[in-house]
Design an enzyme around this catalytic site. Structure first.
Site, PDB file in Angstrom:
ATOM      1  N   LEU A  81      -2.456  -4.215   1.520  1.00 38.14           N
ATOM      2  CA  LEU A  81      -1.410  -4.435   0.526  1.00 38.14           C
ATOM      3  C   LEU A  81      -0.046  -3.940   1.020  1.00 38.14           C
ATOM      4  O   LEU A  81       0.965  -4.611   0.844  1.00 38.14           O
ATOM      5  CB  LEU A  81      -1.790  -3.735  -0.783  1.00 38.14           C
ATOM      6  CG  LEU A  81      -1.028  -4.119  -2.027  1.00 38.14           C
ATOM      7  CD1 LEU A  81      -0.998  -5.613  -2.248  1.00 38.14           C
ATOM      8  CD2 LEU A  81      -1.652  -3.422  -3.240  1.00 38.14           C
ATOM      9  N   GLU A 104      13.351   4.741   6.661  1.00 35.64           N
ATOM     10  CA  GLU A 104      13.054   6.147   6.866  1.00 35.64           C
ATOM     11  C   GLU A 104      11.646   6.394   6.363  1.00 35.64           C
ATOM     12  O   GLU A 104      11.256   5.847   5.338  1.00 35.64           O
ATOM     13  CB  GLU A 104      14.026   7.060   6.094  1.00 35.64           C
ATOM     14  CG  GLU A 104      15.444   7.047   6.600  1.00 35.64           C
ATOM     15  CD  GLU A 104      16.301   5.973   5.966  1.00 35.64           C
ATOM     16  OE1 GLU A 104      17.396   5.718   6.487  1.00 35.64           O
ATOM     17  OE2 GLU A 104      15.872   5.378   4.954  1.00 35.64           O
ATOM     18  N   TYR A 116       4.143   0.696  10.106  1.00 37.67           N
ATOM     19  CA  TYR A 116       5.439   0.180  10.553  1.00 37.67           C
ATOM     20  C   TYR A 116       5.387  -0.211  12.030  1.00 37.67           C
ATOM     21  O   TYR A 116       5.930  -1.245  12.422  1.00 37.67           O
ATOM     22  CB  TYR A 116       6.538   1.206  10.286  1.00 37.67           C
ATOM     23  CG  TYR A 116       6.656   1.579   8.827  1.00 37.67           C
ATOM     24  CD1 TYR A 116       6.515   0.630   7.819  1.00 37.67           C
ATOM     25  CD2 TYR A 116       6.881   2.892   8.447  1.00 37.67           C
ATOM     26  CE1 TYR A 116       6.609   0.978   6.481  1.00 37.67           C
ATOM     27  CE2 TYR A 116       6.981   3.243   7.104  1.00 37.67           C
ATOM     28  CZ  TYR A 116       6.841   2.285   6.136  1.00 37.67           C
ATOM     29  OH  TYR A 116       6.929   2.629   4.814  1.00 37.67           O
TER      30      TYR A 116
END
Length: 159
Positions: A81, A104, A116
């Site tokens: 998700l 950040e 990320y």
């Protein structure tokens, strides 16, 4: 995300980020700019019954964009998700013609950093004491979007 999503988003926000949660007013301000021609893009992920399981927001100004927030209910983490929400923000950033997308992330949140990195973000710096009142540093990460010109220069037919 719409105004009627603020209360369920706040329930998740307060549960997930008890020390540095955003206020309702911050979400109202962000959503005020989430319209055609506005600088914000916010989205929610829901279950089949409409319950909010996660949310994410983007700011895009002058060719640059920033992930404002991204969160997934702890019971739903690890199921893709967060990746789906992040992909939505990346696509919106590209759609708006941004050259890069910044974010950040807490230096102690290895799981988010891995997410990320899997989507192409790379560390570019540290913001000391960014998360208050806990005084936790933030790792700044960036994803560069290829420009139209970069695609053309790599195309052998455009020599």
């Amino acid at each position: 995300m719409r105004w009627w999503d603020i209360e369920p988003v706040m329930e998740l926000e307060l549960r997930l980020f008890p020390e540095d949660a955003w206020s309702r007013g911050m979400y109202w301000s962000e959503l005020a700019e989430a319209h055609d021609g506005g600088t914000r893009h916010y989205t929610v992920a829901t279950d089949p019954d409409g319950a909010i399981l996660g949310y994410a927001g983007l700011m895009a100004v002058g060719g640059e964009s920033d992930v404002q927030t991204i969160a997934v209910d702890t019971e739903r983490q690890g199921r893709g998700l967060g990746g789906a929400l992040l992909t939505d923000l990346i696509e919106e950033s590209r759609r708006r013609g941004c050259a890069e997308l910044l974010l950040e992330v807490r230096v102690d949140n290895a799981r988010a950093q891995q997410l990320y990195e899997r989507h192409g973000f790379r560390p570019v710096g540290i913001r000391r004491g960014y998360y208050q009142p806990a005084d936790v540093d933030a790792l700044v990460m960036r994803l560069d979007h290829p420009t139209h010109e970069a695609h053309e220069s790599k195309d052998p037919d455009h020599g």
